[in-house]
Design a protein around this motif. Sequence first.
Motif, PDB file in Angstrom:
ATOM      1  N   PHE A 106     -59.337 -56.296 -27.568  1.00  0.00           N
ATOM      2  CA  PHE A 106     -58.974 -57.688 -27.353  1.00  0.00           C
ATOM      3  C   PHE A 106     -57.567 -57.731 -26.801  1.00  0.00           C
ATOM      4  N   GLY A 107     -57.231 -58.819 -26.143  1.00  0.00           N
ATOM      5  CA  GLY A 107     -55.886 -58.948 -25.599  1.00  0.00           C
ATOM      6  C   GLY A 107     -55.708 -60.222 -24.828  1.00  0.00           C
ATOM      7  N   GLY A 108     -54.452 -60.520 -24.545  1.00  0.00           N
ATOM      8  CA  GLY A 108     -54.113 -61.718 -23.813  1.00  0.00           C
ATOM      9  C   GLY A 108     -52.633 -62.004 -23.926  1.00  0.00           C
ATOM     10  N   THR A 109     -52.229 -63.158 -23.415  1.00  0.00           N
ATOM     11  CA  THR A 109     -50.824 -63.559 -23.499  1.00  0.00           C
ATOM     12  C   THR A 109     -50.729 -64.903 -24.206  1.00  0.00           C
ATOM     13  N   THR A 110     -49.605 -65.105 -24.860  1.00  0.00           N
ATOM     14  CA  THR A 110     -49.317 -66.367 -25.521  1.00  0.00           C
ATOM     15  C   THR A 110     -47.852 -66.698 -25.288  1.00  0.00           C
ATOM     16  N   ALA A 111     -47.534 -67.967 -25.266  1.00  0.00           N
ATOM     17  CA  ALA A 111     -46.148 -68.379 -25.052  1.00  0.00           C
ATOM     18  C   ALA A 111     -45.336 -68.124 -26.305  1.00  0.00           C
ATOM     19  N   ALA A 112     -44.110 -67.663 -26.123  1.00  0.00           N
ATOM     20  CA  ALA A 112     -43.175 -67.503 -27.236  1.00  0.00           C
ATOM     21  C   ALA A 112     -42.532 -68.859 -27.472  1.00  0.00           C
ATOM     22  N   GLN A 113     -42.704 -69.409 -28.656  1.00  0.00           N
ATOM     23  CA  GLN A 113     -42.298 -70.774 -28.927  1.00  0.00           C
ATOM     24  C   GLN A 113     -40.883 -70.910 -29.461  1.00  0.00           C
ATOM     25  N   ALA A 114     -40.126 -69.856 -29.536  1.00  0.00           N
ATOM     26  CA  ALA A 114     -38.746 -69.919 -30.022  1.00  0.00           C
ATOM     27  C   ALA A 114     -37.951 -68.813 -29.340  1.00  0.00           C
ATOM     28  N   PRO A 115     -36.644 -68.939 -29.295  1.00  0.00           N
ATOM     29  CA  PRO A 115     -35.852 -67.836 -28.733  1.00  0.00           C
ATOM     30  C   PRO A 115     -36.072 -66.557 -29.535  1.00  0.00           C
ATOM     31  N   ILE A 116     -36.097 -65.451 -28.835  1.00  0.00           N
ATOM     32  CA  ILE A 116     -36.355 -64.172 -29.469  1.00  0.00           C
ATOM     33  C   ILE A 116     -35.025 -63.468 -29.672  1.00  0.00           C
TER      34      ILE A 116
END
Length: 133
Positions: free
Chosen positions: A110-120
């Motif tokens: 499985f795999g994919g991309t997701t938005a990072a919702q906070a500064p890393i």
Amino acid sequence: MANDEYGSRPRRRRKAYLIIALGAAGLLGLLAVLYVSGAPGGGTASLGPKNYSTHVECEVNTTGSQGTVTISGTITGNATRYAVTVEVSDAASHQRIGLQTFEVRGTNTFGGTTAAQAPIGPAGIECKITKVA
């Protein structure tokens, strides 16, 4: 005539047939429950417990305070389909920055991309599987 000993006797066969019919209905009900629950001898194991092993990796790409997280993983086990939920968090603060659920059917990846919702932060990210169904 109410106390006449020579009258017709009560029929016990009706009671016997009723008991046999209720027993057969109960047995059929038990077999139906075992079939649905995936017990040995049943036809499906989709509702029973699933044994599995997993591995997940994440990579973050940032531009300023926004970013995306690429998730890739594998799952192997005794089921033909899984729903795998992956949580991405900041390594230092343990604040969740992303969450995604993957439907895994007929494969073990499985795999994919997701938005990072906070500064890393400078410590990077952590990925963990929080739920497998």
